[in-house]
Design a protein around this motif. Structure first.
Motif, PDB file in Angstrom:
ATOM      1  N   GLU A 292       0.821  -1.219   0.000  1.00 38.23           N
ATOM      2  CA  GLU A 292       0.000   0.000   0.000  1.00 38.23           C
ATOM      3  C   GLU A 292       0.853   1.268   0.000  1.00 38.23           C
ATOM      4  O   GLU A 292       0.556   2.231  -0.673  1.00 38.23           O
ATOM      5  CB  GLU A 292      -0.948   0.046   1.196  1.00 38.23           C
ATOM      6  CG  GLU A 292      -2.315  -0.544   0.895  1.00 38.23           C
ATOM      7  CD  GLU A 292      -2.354  -2.036   1.135  1.00 38.23           C
ATOM      8  OE1 GLU A 292      -1.684  -2.483   2.097  1.00 38.23           O
ATOM      9  OE2 GLU A 292      -3.010  -2.754   0.354  1.00 38.23           O
ATOM     10  N   HIS A 293       1.918   1.236   0.806  1.00 44.39           N
ATOM     11  CA  HIS A 293       2.670   2.482   0.996  1.00 44.39           C
ATOM     12  C   HIS A 293       3.884   2.607   0.077  1.00 44.39           C
ATOM     13  O   HIS A 293       4.515   3.655   0.047  1.00 44.39           O
ATOM     14  CB  HIS A 293       3.065   2.635   2.473  1.00 44.39           C
ATOM     15  CG  HIS A 293       1.880   2.524   3.383  1.00 44.39           C
ATOM     16  ND1 HIS A 293       0.868   3.450   3.376  1.00 44.39           N
ATOM     17  CD2 HIS A 293       1.506   1.580   4.275  1.00 44.39           C
ATOM     18  CE1 HIS A 293      -0.073   3.093   4.246  1.00 44.39           C
ATOM     19  NE2 HIS A 293       0.289   1.951   4.802  1.00 44.39           N
ATOM     20  N   GLN A 294       4.200   1.525  -0.635  1.00 44.17           N
ATOM     21  CA  GLN A 294       5.286   1.546  -1.637  1.00 44.17           C
ATOM     22  C   GLN A 294       6.594   2.134  -1.077  1.00 44.17           C
ATOM     23  O   GLN A 294       7.276   2.901  -1.747  1.00 44.17           O
ATOM     24  CB  GLN A 294       4.827   2.325  -2.883  1.00 44.17           C
ATOM     25  CG  GLN A 294       3.627   1.677  -3.602  1.00 44.17           C
ATOM     26  CD  GLN A 294       4.042   0.610  -4.618  1.00 44.17           C
ATOM     27  OE1 GLN A 294       4.848   0.860  -5.489  1.00 44.17           O
ATOM     28  NE2 GLN A 294       3.501  -0.591  -4.495  1.00 44.17           N
ATOM     29  N   GLN A 295       6.899   1.752   0.157  1.00 45.73           N
ATOM     30  CA  GLN A 295       8.106   2.281   0.801  1.00 45.73           C
ATOM     31  C   GLN A 295       9.337   1.446   0.427  1.00 45.73           C
ATOM     32  O   GLN A 295      10.056   0.955   1.306  1.00 45.73           O
ATOM     33  CB  GLN A 295       7.923   2.283   2.334  1.00 45.73           C
ATOM     34  CG  GLN A 295       6.820   3.201   2.823  1.00 45.73           C
ATOM     35  CD  GLN A 295       7.168   4.670   2.623  1.00 45.73           C
ATOM     36  OE1 GLN A 295       8.296   5.095   2.843  1.00 45.73           O
ATOM     37  NE2 GLN A 295       6.203   5.450   2.177  1.00 45.73           N
TER      38      GLN A 295
ATOM     39  N   MET B  73      10.389  -0.300  10.262  1.00 33.86           N
ATOM     40  CA  MET B  73       9.180  -0.009   9.486  1.00 33.86           C
ATOM     41  C   MET B  73       8.109  -1.089   9.659  1.00 33.86           C
ATOM     42  O   MET B  73       6.937  -0.865   9.398  1.00 33.86           O
ATOM     43  CB  MET B  73       9.504   0.091   7.989  1.00 33.86           C
ATOM     44  CG  MET B  73      10.388   1.233   7.590  1.00 33.86           C
ATOM     45  SD  MET B  73       9.565   2.833   7.779  1.00 33.86           S
ATOM     46  CE  MET B  73       8.426   2.823   6.387  1.00 33.86           C
ATOM     47  N   CYS B  74       8.538  -2.268  10.054  1.00 35.25           N
ATOM     48  CA  CYS B  74       7.571  -3.364  10.235  1.00 35.25           C
ATOM     49  C   CYS B  74       6.826  -3.149  11.538  1.00 35.25           C
ATOM     50  O   CYS B  74       7.446  -2.998  12.589  1.00 35.25           O
ATOM     51  CB  CYS B  74       8.310  -4.707  10.261  1.00 35.25           C
ATOM     52  SG  CYS B  74       7.308  -6.037  10.955  1.00 35.25           S
ATOM     53  N   ASN B  75       5.506  -3.123  11.443  1.00 36.02           N
ATOM     54  CA  ASN B  75       4.746  -2.991  12.696  1.00 36.02           C
ATOM     55  C   ASN B  75       4.054  -4.291  13.079  1.00 36.02           C
ATOM     56  O   ASN B  75       2.996  -4.298  13.689  1.00 36.02           O
ATOM     57  CB  ASN B  75       3.790  -1.797  12.666  1.00 36.02           C
ATOM     58  CG  ASN B  75       2.935  -1.790  11.429  1.00 36.02           C
ATOM     59  OD1 ASN B  75       3.046  -2.685  10.594  1.00 36.02           O
ATOM     60  ND2 ASN B  75       2.071  -0.825  11.289  1.00 36.02           N
TER      61      ASN B  75
ATOM     62  N   ILE C  42      10.793 -10.359  14.777  1.00 34.79           N
ATOM     63  CA  ILE C  42      10.799  -9.922  16.187  1.00 34.79           C
ATOM     64  C   ILE C  42      12.192 -10.097  16.821  1.00 34.79           C
ATOM     65  O   ILE C  42      12.713  -9.146  17.416  1.00 34.79           O
ATOM     66  CB  ILE C  42       9.650 -10.586  16.989  1.00 34.79           C
ATOM     67  CG1 ILE C  42       8.311 -10.034  16.460  1.00 34.79           C
ATOM     68  CG2 ILE C  42       9.791 -10.352  18.501  1.00 34.79           C
ATOM     69  CD1 ILE C  42       7.069 -10.684  17.010  1.00 34.79           C
ATOM     70  N   PRO C  43      12.832 -11.266  16.651  1.00 28.11           N
ATOM     71  CA  PRO C  43      14.194 -11.373  17.214  1.00 28.11           C
ATOM     72  C   PRO C  43      15.172 -10.347  16.619  1.00 28.11           C
ATOM     73  O   PRO C  43      16.039  -9.833  17.335  1.00 28.11           O
ATOM     74  CB  PRO C  43      14.632 -12.788  16.856  1.00 28.11           C
ATOM     75  CG  PRO C  43      13.371 -13.540  16.596  1.00 28.11           C
ATOM     76  CD  PRO C  43      12.378 -12.547  16.086  1.00 28.11           C
ATOM     77  N   LEU C  44      15.021 -10.022  15.328  1.00 25.26           N
ATOM     78  CA  LEU C  44      15.920  -9.015  14.738  1.00 25.26           C
ATOM     79  C   LEU C  44      15.638  -7.641  15.334  1.00 25.26           C
ATOM     80  O   LEU C  44      16.558  -6.870  15.625  1.00 25.26           O
ATOM     81  CB  LEU C  44      15.788  -8.972  13.210  1.00 25.26           C
ATOM     82  CG  LEU C  44      16.321 -10.185  12.437  1.00 25.26           C
ATOM     83  CD1 LEU C  44      16.070 -10.019  10.941  1.00 25.26           C
ATOM     84  CD2 LEU C  44      17.814 -10.425  12.684  1.00 25.26           C
ATOM     85  N   LYS C  45      14.364  -7.340  15.518  1.00 23.63           N
ATOM     86  CA  LYS C  45      14.009  -6.062  16.154  1.00 23.63           C
ATOM     87  C   LYS C  45      14.629  -5.988  17.557  1.00 23.63           C
ATOM     88  O   LYS C  45      15.119  -4.940  17.970  1.00 23.63           O
ATOM     89  CB  LYS C  45      12.482  -5.944  16.296  1.00 23.63           C
ATOM     90  CG  LYS C  45      11.771  -5.420  15.048  1.00 23.63           C
ATOM     91  CD  LYS C  45      10.268  -5.418  15.310  1.00 23.63           C
ATOM     92  CE  LYS C  45       9.483  -4.758  14.192  1.00 23.63           C
ATOM     93  NZ  LYS C  45       9.651  -3.302  14.120  1.00 23.63           N
ATOM     94  N   GLU C  46      14.608  -7.111  18.270  1.00 21.50           N
ATOM     95  CA  GLU C  46      15.182  -7.122  19.623  1.00 21.50           C
ATOM     96  C   GLU C  46      16.685  -6.859  19.589  1.00 21.50           C
ATOM     97  O   GLU C  46      17.222  -6.122  20.407  1.00 21.50           O
ATOM     98  CB  GLU C  46      14.890  -8.462  20.307  1.00 21.50           C
ATOM     99  CG  GLU C  46      13.452  -8.524  20.796  1.00 21.50           C
ATOM    100  CD  GLU C  46      12.992  -9.926  21.188  1.00 21.50           C
ATOM    101  OE1 GLU C  46      11.836 -10.039  21.620  1.00 21.50           O
ATOM    102  OE2 GLU C  46      13.785 -10.893  21.032  1.00 21.50           O
TER     103      GLU C  46
END
Ligand code: SF4
Ligand code: F3S
Ligand code: FES
Length: 246
Positions: free
Chosen positions: A157-160, A198-200, A221-225
């Motif tokens: 949707e956001h084409q980011q 950017m991932c929610n 999630i582990p990468l975000k951590e």
């Protein structure tokens, strides 16, 4: 019943024009998949219909498209799932259209080139545990169909495209980062250009993965951590910056 016909609508178009649905009636055969129906159309009604496929065995990842708006592999989607109702096949929406069901997914290959490859510790410092193997083995199941990329709203949707590498590349980075023998460092990349922030965590990518990879829970999630540890834990951030300055 083998005399039965199925009705499918195929969204057709090219780089220039609008997309338009064309309707086709195809003889039903038990066990047929959407790709069989499309190949029948190519053979009998529309020889110029563009579709990308190679293996017809859910291995090569070429035949990703959307069936009734849901990203699917055309060769793994049985037509009897639609119980004689007409269904619509469209190209992946996130990527630029080339023709009919074929989209330009080359952005993904450019992204892949920017990810530092597996860098083995030398000499290997320890014996690997089976659970370490299992953790990365899951990510190696990826067939690069890019259906997760097509699903993720950040890209779709956001084409980011300039800000987030997308779920496929979170699994690729995770496969290196979580490998016990890898000594590469991709956290700066994740925090920067790869844009893990950017991932929610909507989890939609995981729902469509034909390989059943738990993209959100086991990779993202582990990468975000790990990123949070380095950049937002004051002590770790200070230690990291000090190390970097040396
Ligand atoms: Fe396809 Fe799954 Fe790989 Fe994404 S992670 S590219 S959905 S196989
Ligand atoms: Fe996109 Fe999957 Fe995150 S759909 S927002 S990458 S959880
Ligand atoms: Fe290879 Fe569908 S044709 S995955």
């Amino acid at each position: 019943n083998t005399d039965q016909q199925i009705t499918l609508r195929i969204m057709r178009g090219d780089v220039k024009g609008q997309q338009e649905a064309s309707e086709f009636h195809v003889p039903y055969a038990p066990g047929m998949v959407v790709l069989d129906a499309i190949r029948w159309v190519q053979e009998h009604e529309a020889p110029d219909l563009a579709v990308r496929w190679n293996c017809k065995a859910a291995h090569c990842g070429s035949c990703g498209a959307e069936v009734n708006g849901r990203p699917r592999l055309l060769c793994k989607t049985r037509v009897d799932e639609f119980q004689s109702q007409p269904f619509t096949v469209a190209p992946m929406k996130a990527f630029p259209l080339i023709k009919d069901l074929v989209t330009d997914v080359s952005w993904n290959y450019e992204v892949a080139k920017t990810i530092p490859p597996f860098k083995p510790a030398h000499p290997a410092p320890f014996i690997m545990q089976q659970e370490d193997i299992e953790r990365v083995k899951e990510f190696h199941k990826c067939i690069e169909c890019f259906l997760c990329q097509d699903t993720c709203h950040v890209l779709r949707e956001h084409q980011q495209f300039g800000k987030y590498y997308g779920p496929r590349f979170m699994t690729l980075i995770a496969s290196y980062e979580m490998h016990p023998m890898d000594v590469g460092d991709r956290l700066d990349l994740l925090h920067g250009d790869a844009g893990v922030g950017m991932c929610n965590v909507t989890g939609c990518c995981t729902e469509v993965c034909p390989q059943g990879i738990h993209i959100t829970a086991n990779a993202i999630i582990p990468l975000k951590e790990r990123v949070a540890d380095r950049y937002y834990d004051p002590l770790k951030k200070w230690l990291y910056n000090r190390k970097k300055k040396r």
